[in-house]
Design an enzyme around this catalytic site. Structure first.
Site, PDB file in Angstrom:
ATOM      1  N   HIS A 202       0.833  -1.210   0.000  1.00 24.95           N
ATOM      2  CA  HIS A 202       0.000   0.000   0.000  1.00 24.95           C
ATOM      3  C   HIS A 202       0.873   1.267   0.000  1.00 24.95           C
ATOM      4  O   HIS A 202       0.715   2.145  -0.842  1.00 24.95           O
ATOM      5  CB  HIS A 202      -0.907  -0.039   1.240  1.00 24.95           C
ATOM      6  CG  HIS A 202      -1.692   1.209   1.514  1.00 24.95           C
ATOM      7  ND1 HIS A 202      -3.054   1.242   1.477  1.00 24.95           N
ATOM      8  CD2 HIS A 202      -1.310   2.468   1.864  1.00 24.95           C
ATOM      9  CE1 HIS A 202      -3.484   2.457   1.770  1.00 24.95           C
ATOM     10  NE2 HIS A 202      -2.444   3.226   2.018  1.00 24.95           N
ATOM     11  N   GLU A 203       1.807   1.330   0.940  1.00 22.69           N
ATOM     12  CA  GLU A 203       2.594   2.553   1.106  1.00 22.69           C
ATOM     13  C   GLU A 203       3.583   2.765  -0.031  1.00 22.69           C
ATOM     14  O   GLU A 203       3.718   3.876  -0.533  1.00 22.69           O
ATOM     15  CB  GLU A 203       3.374   2.522   2.434  1.00 22.69           C
ATOM     16  CG  GLU A 203       2.495   2.473   3.677  1.00 22.69           C
ATOM     17  CD  GLU A 203       1.765   3.781   3.945  1.00 22.69           C
ATOM     18  OE1 GLU A 203       2.073   4.793   3.294  1.00 22.69           O
ATOM     19  OE2 GLU A 203       0.881   3.782   4.814  1.00 22.69           O
ATOM     20  N   HIS A 207       0.847   4.139  -2.991  1.00 31.24           N
ATOM     21  CA  HIS A 207       1.011   5.596  -3.086  1.00 31.24           C
ATOM     22  C   HIS A 207       2.178   5.985  -3.990  1.00 31.24           C
ATOM     23  O   HIS A 207       2.215   7.096  -4.511  1.00 31.24           O
ATOM     24  CB  HIS A 207       1.196   6.207  -1.692  1.00 31.24           C
ATOM     25  CG  HIS A 207      -0.041   6.105  -0.839  1.00 31.24           C
ATOM     26  ND1 HIS A 207      -1.283   6.461  -1.308  1.00 31.24           N
ATOM     27  CD2 HIS A 207      -0.223   5.691   0.443  1.00 31.24           C
ATOM     28  CE1 HIS A 207      -2.176   6.274  -0.337  1.00 31.24           C
ATOM     29  NE2 HIS A 207      -1.554   5.806   0.723  1.00 31.24           N
ATOM     30  N   GLU A 260      -6.494   6.526  -1.043  1.00 26.69           N
ATOM     31  CA  GLU A 260      -6.331   5.383  -0.134  1.00 26.69           C
ATOM     32  C   GLU A 260      -6.880   4.118  -0.784  1.00 26.69           C
ATOM     33  O   GLU A 260      -6.322   3.034  -0.661  1.00 26.69           O
ATOM     34  CB  GLU A 260      -7.029   5.634   1.206  1.00 26.69           C
ATOM     35  CG  GLU A 260      -6.396   6.706   2.076  1.00 26.69           C
ATOM     36  CD  GLU A 260      -4.898   6.533   2.251  1.00 26.69           C
ATOM     37  OE1 GLU A 260      -4.408   5.386   2.232  1.00 26.69           O
ATOM     38  OE2 GLU A 260      -4.213   7.562   2.368  1.00 26.69           O
TER      39      GLU A 260
END
Ligand code: ZN
Length: 480
Positions: A202-203, A207, A260
């Site tokens: 995710h990070e 992103h 997100e």
């Protein structure tokens, strides 16, 4: 640095810094804070914060001062907080490996090369474990300093507090609402590893991935506007960002939850990848279990997320929860029995719900649903298509009582079955000669009170009385 023995200004210049700093930079940082606390100078605190930003990737991270303004009704006065955290080395190593594998993993994402950045920019991300966080609540992540002039020109740090997040997800079997019995055992066994992998993907690749199509003030394009085809419509790209426009300025109110959601989808999608799984040490049946629990916990999170929807104003109060709900909707829509969500009667006769996931359909039905949705999210984002993006995202975010699922009634059930708020019991340290000893406490009201009275020994009696009184009421909030 202890604030109790507040030093007289003339007698202490630089003493605190010299004794506790790991570098010249840290000394200057502590000196800034010292001057701020001694003289009440905000400028001195800003000066200390400037050195704090420059202190990149320290093993022990700390920050202190009047920081967050959430609790001020006026939204401006900062509440005093201070924390000490240490780098999670094992997690950082796996995250570093993931970053080095970025050039192999990014092309796996479901959009054409032209919609990916020319070079991968690793997002600033460090995973820390909190040793102590003193304040009215302990956040799961922080992005500071809050001084806007410093953020704009000199930067900030973005830090995830890993053990705070882990506590939020750690749970006992009887508290695992809405799951089948068999799933509860697997969930408890694999939640930690699957959560760690989801956070990393995710990070870093969530992103960190995806390009924005831009025409700058000089009229230059960062893409070929004559030939680039939108993979969703099959037609030529007709919109992009101009000049100073940014993602946040264009997508405003939905920007944060939408992004997100994009990052969560990247996590779900890439956790199916063999290389990504092996970076986190998962192979064979274990790898399949990690994948299953990652997807199952996402659909359950979508259901739990309804707690953060306000029906009176038809609005979401939490970006990540809204994102999980959107993903639940996408996976329900995929059909073919991938996800089942049913309203049932609980053993106590009151309304309950069950969510299940068919693990044999994740790599087929599930993967292709996320693939299509993620591609849309990225392309609408890249092309600054605000109208299209809003229609898509608001559509899936809608909580209604029509359609195959009555989400308004499910929301009532989620509120009815809501777990008590968690208590966050923090450790203390004490010196044994030269060595530092970590003192931990049991995760209960008694443990919490014990931790406080040992930390503030002079006030122990009063504290114990106050906390006993408090523990009879709702326990304190642990997350922002
Ligand atoms: Zn995120």
């Amino acid at each position: 640095m202890s604030l109790e023995e507040r030093p007289r200004p003339e007698s202490v210049s630089g003493v605190s810094g010299t004794a506790h700093a790991a570098s010249e930079n840290q000394k200057k940082m502590l000196e800034g804070y010292r001057r701020s606390f001694t003289f009440g100078s905000i400028d001195a605190h800003k000066e200390g914060s400037r050195f704090w930003i420059k202190d990149k990737g320290p093993i022990v991270e700390s920050y202190i001062g009047f920081i967050e303004s959430y609790r001020d009704p006026f939204g401006s006065r900062g509440e005093f907080e201070g924390f000490v955290a240490v780098v999670n080395k094992a997690m950082s190593e796996r995250f570093a490996e993931l970053v080095s594998a970025a050039e192999v993993l990014l092309p796996e994402l479901p959009w054409p090369r032209d919609f990916e950045k020319d070079t991968f920019l690793k997002p600033d991300f460090t995973s820390l474990d909190v040793l102590t966080f003193a304040g009215s609540g302990v956040p799961a992540g922080i992005n500071i300093p809050n001084y806007d002039d410093i953020r704009q020109s000199e930067g900030f740090k973005n830090v995830s507090l890993g053990n705070v997040l882990a506590v939020a997800y750690a749970t006992q079997k009887e508290k695992l609402t809405f799951l089948e019995e068999d799933d509860k055992d697997a969930y408890i066994k694999w939640m930690g590893p699957s959560f760690e992998m989801q956070v990393g993907l995710h990070e870093l690749l969530g992103h960190g991935s995806g390009k924005l199509l831009v025409q700058d003030d000089q009229g230059q394009f960062n893409f070929d506007q004559n030939t680039l085809i939108n993979p969703v419509t099959g037609e030529k790209v007709t919109s992009w960002y101009r000049g100073n426009e940014t993602w946040d300025s264009r997508f405003s109110t939905i920007a944060s939850s939408y992004e997100e959601c994009r990052a969560e989808c990247v996590g779900l999608y890439l956790c199916l990848n063999k290389l990504a799984l092996s970076i986190f040490g998962h192979e064979g049946q274990d790898a399949e279990d990690v994948v299953y629990i990652n997807w199952l916990s996402m659909v359950r999170a979508g259901l739990l997320g309804l707690e953060f929807y306000t029906s009176e104003s038809s609005s979401w109060r939490q970006a990540h929860m809204q994102a999980s709900f959107v993903i639940l909707r996408v996976l329900l829509e995929a059909g073919e029995g991938l996800v089942r969500l049913e309203e049932v009667a609980g053993a106590d006769g009151r309304p309950d719900a069950r969510v299940t996931l068919d693990r044999t359909k994740i790599r087929t039905v599930g993967k292709s649903a996320i693939q299509r949705f993620l591609c849309k999210l990225q392309v609408l984002k890249a092309t600054a298509d605000v109208a299209g993006g809003r229609a898509l995202y608001d559509g899936y975010s809608a909580v209604t009582d029509s359609g195959p699922h009555n989400f308004l009634r499910l929301r009532d059930t989620v509120l009815l079955r809501k777990e008590d708020r968690k208590m966050l019991v923090q450790a203390n340290t004490r010196l044994q000669g030269e060595a530092v000893e970590l003192v931990e406490y049991e995760g209960s009201a008694a443990g919490l009170i014990h931790s406080f009275t040992e930390r503030f020994q002079e006030d122990a009696e009063q504290l114990e009385a106050d906390l006993l009184e408090l523990s009879k009421r709702d326990s304190p909030c642990w997350c922002h």
